[in-house]
Design an enzyme around this catalytic site. Sequence first.
Site, PDB file in Angstrom:
ATOM      1  N   LEU A  93     -65.791  41.470 101.293  1.00  0.00           N
ATOM      2  CA  LEU A  93     -64.232  42.477 101.406  1.00  0.00           C
ATOM      3  C   LEU A  93     -63.854  42.502  99.989  1.00  0.00           C
ATOM      4  CD1 LEU A  93     -61.534  41.113 103.708  1.00  0.00           C
ATOM      5  CD2 LEU A  93     -61.396  42.881 101.991  1.00  0.00           C
ATOM      6  N   GLU A  97     -62.751  45.980  97.730  1.00  0.00           N
ATOM      7  CA  GLU A  97     -62.983  47.483  97.372  1.00  0.00           C
ATOM      8  C   GLU A  97     -63.528  47.768  96.007  1.00  0.00           C
ATOM      9  OE1 GLU A  97     -60.348  46.002  98.578  1.00  0.00           O
ATOM     10  OE2 GLU A  97     -60.382  46.694 100.827  1.00  0.00           O
ATOM     11  N   GLN A 106     -61.539  51.652 103.984  1.00  0.00           N
ATOM     12  CA  GLN A 106     -60.810  51.619 105.280  1.00  0.00           C
ATOM     13  C   GLN A 106     -59.338  52.421 105.440  1.00  0.00           C
ATOM     14  OE1 GLN A 106     -60.525  47.745 106.840  1.00  0.00           O
ATOM     15  NE2 GLN A 106     -62.631  47.834 107.423  1.00  0.00           N
ATOM     16  N   HIS A 144     -51.316  50.847 105.587  1.00  0.00           N
ATOM     17  CA  HIS A 144     -52.383  51.521 106.400  1.00  0.00           C
ATOM     18  C   HIS A 144     -52.098  52.913 106.631  1.00  0.00           C
ATOM     19  CE1 HIS A 144     -53.180  47.389 107.060  1.00  0.00           C
ATOM     20  NE2 HIS A 144     -54.263  47.685 107.793  1.00  0.00           N
TER      21      HIS A 144
END
Lengths: 377, 340
Positions: free
Chosen positions: B74, B76, B98, B145
């Site tokens: 995990l 980026e 994501q 998000h």
Amino acid sequence: MVEWTERRPPEGEYRMLDADGQLDGDPPELDDDELLAMYRTMVATRTLEDKMLNMQRSGEASLVARSRGEEATPLGCAAALAPDDWIFYTYRQNPALLYWEYPMAEIVAGDMGAEPQTVAEHLDTDEPDVNFSPDYTPVGVNTTNAVGMAMADKFNDNETVTMVFVGDGSTSEGSFHDAMNFAGVFEPPVVIVCQNNQWAISEPSHRQTGAETFAKKAEAYGVPHERVDGNDVFAVRETAEEAVERARNGDGPTFIECVTYRMEEHNTSDNPDVYRDDSEQRDEWEEKDPLARYETYLREEDVLDDDLADDVQADVDEQVSEAVAAAREVPDSEPERMFDYQIHDTPWNHAHQRAELEREQNGENPFTDFTGEGFDE
Amino acid sequence: MSETYPAPASDHDADETDEIDLVTAVNQTLDQEMARNDSVRLMGYDIGPIGGVYRATEGLLEEYGNERVIDTPLSENGIIGTAVGMAMAGERVVPEIQFMGFSYPAFGQIMYALVKMYDRTGGDIEVPLTVRMAYGGGVKALEYHQESTEAYYLHTPGIRVVCPSTPYQAKGLLTASIRHDDPVLFMEPKKIYRGGSQPVPTEEYTLPLDAARLVREGEDVTVLTWGAMVRHAVAASETVDADVEVVDIRSLSPLDVETILESVKKTGRCVVVHEARRTLGLGAELSALVNEYALDRLKAPVKRATGYDVHFPSHDIEDDYLPDEERAQYAIEAVMNYEF
């Protein structure tokens, strides 16, 4: 004046050749030519870097970061590689470059500030047998890229090994962590070398980590690790050869901490007198100089004598002179070259701004287009 | 939810089509490109067995194995950093981040390695990465998000930024991005991932990476927009009392300045609709270009119908933050009613 004090690194690192040039154990299986090639690389590095320092002081060269006193680390590691392998380096690995005959003139020209494409066009040089990444200024970044390249080699069943150099300071960067973590998980054929010279510009290694050694960091990532005397070219080379062999055999990554000492300034913009009290270790590291130690050994083994040493130095002096002369012949880049190699096409903004730049260069007003359709000629 | 899309470009005369939504078009494209070229590898978090948080990579692990569909730790920054290294070795890597709001840990590798490698090696080393990122709001998601922060990347040379607005566009633009030798940041409008289907050619095809798309011709006002906002601009153009031209920017970097200026010079009015915050969003550059190169054709100042200069708000008021048909309509009416 407030200065950092040093903390002596823990003892116990692997050593073959002591500070007096005395070998402990069996001699390495290296013939005289190879022994002299390594000697020549150290001499060439010092000669080149001293010349570049002079060029910097006279305004010809940009920043110069010398590796004096640390040569055995990049040299011993790079010498463990084979043609077609890769080296990802930063700015204190000239011995690795010179061992593999990276064109000296390119090193000088780059430091004189030429655009890479201008250097490539004006210097007729051969590619070294080992692949070199571009040098990396933002530290730690190269580590992740190197691990990625090794991952590709693993997926493609290539036998290529990737080696990457970081400093003690780089180990604090996120990209270093990411690289070690991915290396532990994917087990690619990579050798990660920490050239721990105990200083990252003005901060000592005890400000980089609370761990006892840098090698110990690898433990938590599940990466096998070694810790060696970074000024002992035999110990470094042997350790690196084992790591390279493991990588090539599909046994995954290795992290090697090479303990050395930054004898000089970080680079020519730096003045260590302001921040470091090196009274604790400096004299000791002068005694441990990798070149003096190695030279003593070679002379005792009758591989080297005064005549040969003079020949090597004369040969190196000539090579450096030729490289500097060639680099000086590289012209300043045409200003519009700054638009080269951004992306593969020439989009509107590049074409338009390039035209503006050309007009400015020609003494014409670059701001006369009010339609976006270009300049009236 | 039913969304109507502009019809596929008429220049594509496909024998066979599938009626698919945008995320399925992405999935189909990845599948076809991986089948076509063994060096295409996917990397990312949750892209393997689970098939991606939006299922864009569903089924691909089973088909291509875990050395081509690579679930990573995990990180980026680790994903982009290792993907760059793989690309330097000749692979054609398609990492997934994501959410655009999760791209910031990777900023270091993007800025230092990804966008700079081609330049700093004098063209020797290419990094043909296509970084897929879901972006945009309106899906009642958690913080970070819903971001549309493409401006960070538009300010940076050495990377293309591409954003599709329909399933047909998604397939053609993603195929072109993966095959291109430049790094591409491919922004996927998550709001319309499953927002509607349209016939998409089953076969492979590419769309240009340097051309805006004329969605709707008009004479009175130009609306410049992209991604999930295109549908709002089209809807608004059908309700206002004006003949509206809608241009889907599509390639956010580099910009198709010729098409943009040509349209605004024709209509004399310009509205920009984007989700991103207004200050220094792409609308600022578009407005500046229009003012620098088409000022004497303008019948009204440029107006920007955008998100506000705040952090993306919580669910309860996110619809009040996001531009929609109504906000686009207001902006169009305002410039139509303006008199110098």
